[in-house]
Design a protein around this motif. Sequence first.
Motif, PDB file in Angstrom:
ATOM      1  N   GLU A   1      17.768  98.224  57.272  1.00 37.65           N
ATOM      2  CA  GLU A   1      17.617  96.856  57.785  1.00 37.65           C
ATOM      3  C   GLU A   1      16.452  96.781  58.763  1.00 37.65           C
ATOM      4  O   GLU A   1      15.695  95.797  58.785  1.00 37.65           O
ATOM      5  CB  GLU A   1      18.926  96.408  58.442  1.00 37.65           C
ATOM      6  CG  GLU A   1      20.029  96.129  57.425  1.00 37.65           C
ATOM      7  CD  GLU A   1      21.410  95.988  58.057  1.00 37.65           C
ATOM      8  OE1 GLU A   1      21.516  96.218  59.282  1.00 37.65           O
ATOM      9  OE2 GLU A   1      22.360  95.674  57.324  1.00 37.65           O
TER      10      GLU A   1
ATOM     11  N   LYS B   1      12.798  94.580  58.185  1.00 37.68           N
ATOM     12  CA  LYS B   1      12.368  93.649  59.237  1.00 37.68           C
ATOM     13  C   LYS B   1      11.000  94.058  59.781  1.00 37.68           C
ATOM     14  O   LYS B   1      10.124  93.227  60.008  1.00 37.68           O
ATOM     15  CB  LYS B   1      13.392  93.633  60.368  1.00 37.68           C
ATOM     16  CG  LYS B   1      14.701  92.950  60.030  1.00 37.68           C
ATOM     17  CD  LYS B   1      15.668  93.034  61.190  1.00 37.68           C
ATOM     18  CE  LYS B   1      17.027  92.428  60.830  1.00 37.68           C
ATOM     19  NZ  LYS B   1      18.012  92.586  61.941  1.00 37.68           N
TER      20      LYS B   1
ATOM     21  N   LYS C   1      16.855  92.217  50.944  1.00 37.70           N
ATOM     22  CA  LYS C   1      18.127  92.068  51.654  1.00 37.70           C
ATOM     23  C   LYS C   1      18.978  93.292  51.372  1.00 37.70           C
ATOM     24  O   LYS C   1      19.305  93.583  50.223  1.00 37.70           O
ATOM     25  CB  LYS C   1      18.844  90.793  51.185  1.00 37.70           C
ATOM     26  CG  LYS C   1      20.172  90.548  51.882  1.00 37.70           C
ATOM     27  CD  LYS C   1      20.836  89.281  51.354  1.00 37.70           C
ATOM     28  CE  LYS C   1      22.191  89.060  52.022  1.00 37.70           C
ATOM     29  NZ  LYS C   1      22.874  87.850  51.486  1.00 37.70           N
ATOM     30  N   ILE C   2      19.337  94.011  52.426  1.00 40.27           N
ATOM     31  CA  ILE C   2      20.114  95.238  52.266  1.00 40.27           C
ATOM     32  C   ILE C   2      21.583  94.907  52.008  1.00 40.27           C
ATOM     33  O   ILE C   2      22.196  94.127  52.734  1.00 40.27           O
ATOM     34  CB  ILE C   2      19.989  96.133  53.522  1.00 40.27           C
ATOM     35  CG1 ILE C   2      18.531  96.511  53.773  1.00 40.27           C
ATOM     36  CG2 ILE C   2      20.857  97.375  53.373  1.00 40.27           C
ATOM     37  CD1 ILE C   2      17.866  97.259  52.647  1.00 40.27           C
TER      38      ILE C   2
END
Length: 348
Positions: free
Chosen positions: A48, A52, A59-60
């Motif tokens: 994550e 970012k 999207k994890i």
Amino acid sequence: MSNYKPIIGITMGDPASIGPEIAVKALLTERLFEVCRPVIIGDAAVFEDIVKRFGSKAKINAITDIKDARFIYGEPDVYDLKNVDMSQFKFGEISAMAGGASFEAVKKVIELAMAGEIDATVTGPINKKSVNEAGHHFAGHTEIYAHFTNTKKYAMLLVEDHMKVIHVSTHVSLRQACDLVKKDRIIEVTELLHNGLISLGEKNLKIGIAGLNPHAGDSGLFGTEDDMEILPAVEEARRLGYDVEGPVPADTMFSKASTGYYGGVVAMYHDQGHIPFKLTGFKWNSEKQQMDSVKGVNITMGLPIIRTSVDHGTAFEIAGKGVASPDAMILAIESAIQLSKYRSVEKV
């Protein structure tokens, strides 16, 4: 079995390395999802942070059971081991925490493969010092796999285009490596290489076996190992039906191997095989002072499960900077897919 999509378990490697970055970048290669079902083994918080940090839209999807994996492109599944304290985490640093996390990811992916929950394993780079600081005393991935699969006969096979190199010995001193050049071991790795070439779909099964000494000993002038151990191994391998040539002086054998003359070659020790291999697959950009590409796959032959890996290190100096190339990871995943499909056909 052309529509078979194996489940591929990919370890994050050392979280402080480029391992998590190249895993995410590889899984943002859409074509991989057309041929396999990939899942990362590691700490979801690390991934994550990665997405970012680099502004990725990925999207994890954190899971604790392979059955919960969705295998959706753009939403990488991460089998969450929850073993990295992000408040203590730093890129590019050796630490027991990072070493322990990377080791636990490897151990878990082996367990999943041995249990039949995944079809193949792919490993990201680990730092041996960090792993040892965490209390796990192994020389590298190969030895960890051998230990947890109870495998006695195994060898490292490097693959990049025409260059396919297996080793008689790897992570030992050069002095010890010379002592390990024995007829039985050479025959053993020749058989492992032959089987590996077939499983990778290679049509050329001609194998070159390197000499140990300069000029392959030159009839005993520069050492006796070539005449006493390697030549008898070559002769026995021929009797067993293998298409082999040797002992071939290493300085000429690898130039021929790079053109595809041999389907694969047997190196007597780590650097004898790794140096020409990395000259083929690693491309350094002197202007940018970084690698343009890092290609090469490491396959452990002889295991009851499939294991492929990137054939490069942790690259701590560029970890967290977003410039790491996923080339080797993509190739490692593709090799795992090929080996999985071959093994699935064998079982039919």
